[in-house]
Design a protein around this motif. Structure first.
Motif, PDB file in Angstrom:
ATOM      1  N   ASN A  65       0.858  -1.170   0.000  1.00 12.94           N
ATOM      2  CA  ASN A  65       0.000   0.000   0.000  1.00 12.94           C
ATOM      3  C   ASN A  65       0.897   1.223   0.000  1.00 12.94           C
ATOM      4  O   ASN A  65       1.533   1.552   0.997  1.00 12.94           O
ATOM      5  CB  ASN A  65      -0.895  -0.015   1.241  1.00 12.94           C
ATOM      6  N   THR A  66       0.971   1.920  -1.120  1.00 11.17           N
ATOM      7  CA  THR A  66       1.912   3.031  -1.261  1.00 11.17           C
ATOM      8  C   THR A  66       1.509   4.257  -0.449  1.00 11.17           C
ATOM      9  O   THR A  66       2.306   5.190  -0.299  1.00 11.17           O
ATOM     10  CB  THR A  66       2.046   3.427  -2.742  1.00 11.17           C
ATOM     11  N   ASP A  67       0.289   4.276   0.076  1.00 14.19           N
ATOM     12  CA  ASP A  67      -0.153   5.400   0.908  1.00 14.19           C
ATOM     13  C   ASP A  67       0.314   5.261   2.353  1.00 14.19           C
ATOM     14  O   ASP A  67       0.160   6.201   3.137  1.00 14.19           O
ATOM     15  CB  ASP A  67      -1.678   5.505   0.901  1.00 14.19           C
ATOM     16  N   ASP A  68       0.829   4.116   2.716  1.00 15.50           N
ATOM     17  CA  ASP A  68       1.206   3.840   4.099  1.00 15.50           C
ATOM     18  C   ASP A  68       2.706   3.541   4.163  1.00 15.50           C
ATOM     19  O   ASP A  68       3.162   2.508   3.684  1.00 15.50           O
ATOM     20  CB  ASP A  68       0.401   2.648   4.633  1.00 15.50           C
ATOM     21  N   LYS A  69       3.459   4.463   4.760  1.00 16.33           N
ATOM     22  CA  LYS A  69       4.919   4.292   4.812  1.00 16.33           C
ATOM     23  C   LYS A  69       5.326   3.084   5.648  1.00 16.33           C
ATOM     24  O   LYS A  69       6.444   2.567   5.503  1.00 16.33           O
ATOM     25  CB  LYS A  69       5.578   5.554   5.369  1.00 16.33           C
ATOM     26  N   ASP A  70       4.419   2.630   6.533  1.00 15.45           N
ATOM     27  CA  ASP A  70       4.715   1.462   7.364  1.00 15.45           C
ATOM     28  C   ASP A  70       4.185   0.161   6.766  1.00 15.45           C
ATOM     29  O   ASP A  70       4.258  -0.897   7.392  1.00 15.45           O
ATOM     30  CB  ASP A  70       4.126   1.650   8.766  1.00 15.45           C
ATOM     31  N   SER A  71       3.641   0.269   5.553  1.00 14.55           N
ATOM     32  CA  SER A  71       3.068  -0.916   4.910  1.00 14.55           C
ATOM     33  C   SER A  71       4.143  -1.972   4.657  1.00 14.55           C
ATOM     34  O   SER A  71       5.285  -1.654   4.316  1.00 14.55           O
ATOM     35  CB  SER A  71       2.422  -0.521   3.580  1.00 14.55           C
ATOM     36  N   ILE A  72       3.752  -3.232   4.850  1.00 14.27           N
ATOM     37  CA  ILE A  72       4.674  -4.322   4.540  1.00 14.27           C
ATOM     38  C   ILE A  72       4.178  -5.056   3.297  1.00 14.27           C
ATOM     39  O   ILE A  72       3.004  -4.990   2.951  1.00 14.27           O
ATOM     40  CB  ILE A  72       4.804  -5.303   5.726  1.00 14.27           C
TER      41      ILE A  72
END
Length: 360
Positions: A137-144
């Motif tokens: 998910n490119t909107d979430d910097k913490d996305s894995i």
């Protein structure tokens, strides 16, 4: 001498008119749309007394209420403290919710969905999120990076939806809405920006739509076609969503849903201000693609615009979401030209069990 109270009933005659909704008779064409109100019992996903008050009050006002997103499995939850529908305990607790709505003469549909790659990390129980493809998910910097679902895994997801449909039916919901928006799992399958599979669930529009349509068919088999709706947001970019041709994608999906003669499609218009998709924002010719299905418009409508779109035949009903947070009597406020109360945005995501910013 008899005084009279001036109303906007004539001004909003289309919006406030009754409508046949499958085999249900709705008193007006206002829908309280699903919103994220994550205040369920922690780690259990069951509604509390504040949920009963919140939904029963608003169901007394709206023609129909669509419950906040209920997840089909704990690992599927988009937020902490989301409602769930996967166990007998959930069914029993949700029954209390539907009974509270029906005692007020209202109707309530359960929105059921799976977060996929946007599932909340604290709900994953140490596991990796699931998705059609291993794309973050490119909107979430913490996305894995999520785990790509195998066909076996896809069948597991279908089983979870089927179980939740059965629970919703037994709990007394008047119907279900399949959640295919906001970058959730079914939305991820639909759009080619998040689905780069090369099997029967990826590639062409027909393949990318397959899982949604299979799940809709499951819902139809369990509840009947006129108790099933779908939520779509074809041009929404939330949670890193994008599609190379949302017009063609939407056209195909609507065509297939119309063939299935489901009850309704709730179509959220683009709010990205893209001139390229202005006709979707205006619902131009969308209703022509759904002669067998009711169309609910959603996203940023004023009552004036809602009434206009209904009177022009562009849509059949209108969903209001955030306006209902602080205005359980929204329809009456429209009718009697009363000012709307302001939302308490500072407390919008409050503690489970707290009415502050919820139903206060």
């Amino acid at each position: 001498f008899c005084s009279s109270i001036k109303t906007n009933s004539n001004k909003f005659s289309s919006l406030l008119s009754s409508i046949k909704f499958g085999d249900l008779n709705l008193k007006n064409r206002v829908v309280m749309s699903s919103m994220s109100r994550p205040r369920a019992f922690p780690n259990e996903g069951t509604p509390l007394d504040i949920h009963l008050k919140y939904y029963s009050e608003r169901a007394e006002d709206a023609g129909m209420v669509i419950c906040e997103a209920i997840t089909v499995d704990k690992r599927a939850s988009f937020f902490l403290n989301s409602l769930q529908a996967s166990t007998k305990k959930h069914q029993q607790a949700l029954t209390r919710l539907t009974e509270s709505v029906h005692r007020k003469g209202g109707f309530i549909f359960a929105q059921l969905g799976h977060g996929g790659r946007v599932a909340h990390k604290d709900n994953l129980l140490g596991q990796t999120p699931l998705a059609p493809s291993p794309l973050k998910n490119t909107d979430d910097k913490d996305s894995i990076t999520p785990e790509e679902l195998t066909v076996e895994g896809i069948n597991m997801i279908k089983g979870q939806f089927r179980n939740s449909f059965l629970i919703a039916k037994e709990a007394g919901f008047d119907g279900v809405q399949v959640h295919c928006g906001h970058g959730t799992l079914l939305d991820q399958f639909l759009k080619d920006g998040s689905n780069i599979r090369n099997d029967s669930y990826g590639g062409s529009i027909e393949n990318r739509s397959r899982l949604l349509l299979e799940i809709v068919d499951l819902a139809k088999d369990i509840l009947g076609s006129k108790r099933v709706g779908v939520k779509l947001k074809p041009t929404d970019r939330a949670n890193g969503m994008v599609d190379s041709n949302p017009r063609n994608l939407l056209s195909y999906v609507l065509q297939e849903l119309n063939k299935r003669k489901i009850l309704f499609v709730e179509l959220s218009r683009t709010m990205n201000e893209d001139e390229e998709y202005q006709e979707l924002r205006e619902y131009k010719d969308i209703k022509l693609k759904l002669p067998e299905v009711l169309l609910i418009g959603n996203d940023g409508f004023s009552p004036e615009e809602a009434n206009q779109y209904i009177s022009e035949g562009k849509i059949d009903m209108v969903g209001f979401a955030t306006k209902y947070i602080a205005n359980p009597d929204l329809v009456n406020r429209f009718r009697f030209n009363h000012a709307l109360a302001d939302v308490d945005w500072d407390n919008i995501d409050g503690e489970p069990g707290s009415s502050i910013g919820y139903s206060d």
